[in-house]
Motif scaffolding. Structure first.
Motif, short mmCIF file in Angstrom:
data_model
loop_
_atom_site.label_atom_id
_atom_site.label_comp_id
_atom_site.label_asym_id
_atom_site.label_seq_id
_atom_site.Cartn_x
_atom_site.Cartn_y
_atom_site.Cartn_z
N ILE A 85 -4.26 -11.22 0.87
CA ILE A 85 -3.19 -10.23 1.07
C ILE A 85 -3.18 -9.22 -0.06
N VAL A 86 -3.30 -9.69 -1.30
CA VAL A 86 -3.29 -8.79 -2.46
C VAL A 86 -4.47 -7.82 -2.40
N LEU A 87 -5.66 -8.34 -2.14
CA LEU A 87 -6.84 -7.48 -2.08
C LEU A 87 -6.75 -6.50 -0.91
N THR A 88 -6.22 -6.95 0.22
CA THR A 88 -6.06 -6.06 1.38
C THR A 88 -5.11 -4.92 1.07
N LEU A 89 -4.00 -5.23 0.40
CA LEU A 89 -3.04 -4.19 0.04
C LEU A 89 -3.65 -3.17 -0.91
N ILE A 90 -4.44 -3.63 -1.87
CA ILE A 90 -5.09 -2.71 -2.82
C ILE A 90 -6.06 -1.79 -2.09
N LEU A 91 -6.91 -2.37 -1.24
CA LEU A 91 -7.92 -1.57 -0.54
C LEU A 91 -7.30 -0.60 0.45
N THR A 92 -6.36 -1.09 1.26
CA THR A 92 -5.80 -0.24 2.31
C THR A 92 -4.89 0.85 1.75
N SER A 93 -4.07 0.52 0.75
CA SER A 93 -3.13 1.51 0.22
C SER A 93 -3.86 2.65 -0.48
N THR A 94 -4.85 2.34 -1.28
CA THR A 94 -5.59 3.40 -1.99
C THR A 94 -6.39 4.26 -1.01
N THR A 95 -7.08 3.62 -0.08
CA THR A 95 -7.88 4.38 0.89
C THR A 95 -7.00 5.24 1.80
N PRO A 197 7.81 -0.25 3.36
CA PRO A 197 7.93 -0.87 4.70
C PRO A 197 6.59 -1.15 5.35
N GLY A 198 5.65 -0.23 5.21
CA GLY A 198 4.32 -0.46 5.76
C GLY A 198 3.58 -1.57 5.04
N LEU A 199 3.73 -1.64 3.73
CA LEU A 199 3.08 -2.70 2.95
C LEU A 199 3.61 -4.07 3.35
N VAL A 200 4.92 -4.15 3.54
CA VAL A 200 5.52 -5.43 3.94
C VAL A 200 5.03 -5.82 5.34
N THR A 201 4.95 -4.85 6.22
CA THR A 201 4.53 -5.14 7.59
C THR A 201 3.12 -5.70 7.65
N ILE A 202 2.17 -5.02 7.02
CA ILE A 202 0.78 -5.50 7.09
C ILE A 202 0.62 -6.80 6.30
N SER A 203 1.46 -7.01 5.28
CA SER A 203 1.38 -8.27 4.53
C SER A 203 1.76 -9.44 5.42
N ILE A 204 2.82 -9.29 6.19
CA ILE A 204 3.28 -10.38 7.05
C ILE A 204 2.28 -10.63 8.19
N ILE A 205 1.79 -9.55 8.78
CA ILE A 205 0.80 -9.70 9.86
C ILE A 205 -0.44 -10.41 9.35
N ARG A 270 11.15 -7.02 10.28
CA ARG A 270 10.38 -6.11 9.43
C ARG A 270 9.04 -5.77 10.06
N ILE A 271 8.45 -6.75 10.75
CA ILE A 271 7.17 -6.49 11.42
C ILE A 271 7.34 -5.42 12.48
N ASN A 272 8.33 -5.59 13.36
CA ASN A 272 8.55 -4.64 14.45
C ASN A 272 8.94 -3.27 13.91
N ASP A 273 9.88 -3.24 12.96
CA ASP A 273 10.35 -1.95 12.41
C ASP A 273 9.23 -1.22 11.69
N GLY A 274 8.42 -1.97 10.94
CA GLY A 274 7.36 -1.32 10.18
C GLY A 274 6.29 -0.72 11.07
N ILE A 275 5.91 -1.43 12.11
CA ILE A 275 4.88 -0.93 13.02
C ILE A 275 5.40 0.30 13.78
N VAL A 276 6.64 0.24 14.27
CA VAL A 276 7.22 1.37 15.00
C VAL A 276 7.37 2.57 14.09
#
Length: 281
Positions: A85-95, A197-205, A270-276
């Motif tokens: 999750i940590v590595l995914t957040l670093i890669l996706t947020s920067t890119t 909100p987007g970071l929390v959403t993709i973290s939970i998914i 949070r998942i539903n709200d973040g994706i929408v």
């Protein structure tokens, strides 16, 4: 525009169907709880569909945790999931920030190349992935599985975060630069918190996906002490051979299911709200 009013009989039909669907969704979990509190005698004497006899065998959970090394499996899964999750957040947020806020030749093409990764079936990359990770000496290691999970989760995270970063006004960046913030300061102190909100959403998914992932963990991990919970559960069933212990088996299933189920129940909104929100933005 006038909205059609649903009549009370139709509403009651919909409610009944929803209650029926809820029952079928919850019943397997309740059934597993009851089964985990029985001994083998109750299964073999025709009581497998009945309530467990007293006293309830809560010891099945401790027995599974110690005898079948579910304590180690739980720790392994937690480490791999958290690291991924940590590595995914670093890669996706920067890119996502670079592609959303900076225009350069080939940025659009690069974005669609990344998203094309979502269309590739996982079974197509299993064999080349195995040989690649073997050549890189990443087989049977936490780092290898963490890297693989992060790569597979990258396209979805990029898709969600791009919507958030594109919606943020450029005046925020300009104000931060005027105040003396560097490019890194603008990203970490201004833009990243606004995309929370987007970071929390993709973290939970990703947590749900990484915790329950079986295929890659089975292929990359060949040390029994490094198994994740899904692989450990399958290994436990195979280790029993002809002496299947149904109670401990259901207990192991619950140990691997309940933590992620609790997290999903807590954060489902949070998942539903973040994706929408990401899609609309």
């Amino acid at each position: 525009m006038k909205h059609k009013v649903i009549s009370p009989p139709v509403r009651w039909v919909f409610r009944f169907l929803l209650l029926l669907w809820t029952f079928f969704a919850i019943y397997p979990l309740i059934f597993s709880v009851f089964q985990s509190l029985k001994d083998n005698e109750q299964f073999f004497t025709g009581k497998s569909w009945e309530l467990p006899d007293l006293p309830l065998l809560w010891s099945n959970f401790s027995y599974t945790w110690e005898k079948y090394h579910f304590g180690s499996y739980f720790i392994n899964t937690t480490i791999i999931t958290a690291g991924s999750i940590v590595l995914t957040l670093i890669l996706t947020s920067t890119t996502a920030y670079i592609l959303a806020r900076f225009s350069f030749r080939g940025s659009g093409f690069l974005y669609y190349i990344y998203l094309a990764g979502m269309t590739i079936p996982s079974m197509m990359i299993v064999v080349p992935m195995f040989f690649l990770f073997n050549d890189l000496h990443l087989n049977n290691s936490y780092s290898g599985l963490i890297l693989l999970y992060s790569i597979t989760a990258f396209p979805l995270g990029l898709l969600v975060l791009m919507g958030f970063f594109k919606s943020l006004p450029r005046e925020l960046e300009e104000s931060a630069v005027i105040d003396g913030a560097s490019l890194y300061g603008v990203f970490f102190k201004v833009m990243l918190p606004l995309a929370m909100p987007g970071l929390v959403t993709i973290s939970i998914i990703n947590l749900l996906n990484f915790w329950n992932e079986y295929q890659y963990a089975l292929i990359l991990m060949n040390d029994a002490l490094k198994y994740t919970l899904p692989v450990g559960l399958a290994f436990m069933q195979g280790e029993m051979q002809y002496r299947i212990e149904f109670g401990p088996l259901f207990a192991g299933l619950l140990i691997s299911t309940i933590p992620v189920l609790i997290i999903y129940i807590i954060f489902q909104n949070r998942i539903n709200d973040g994706i929408v929100a990401g899609a609309v933005k």
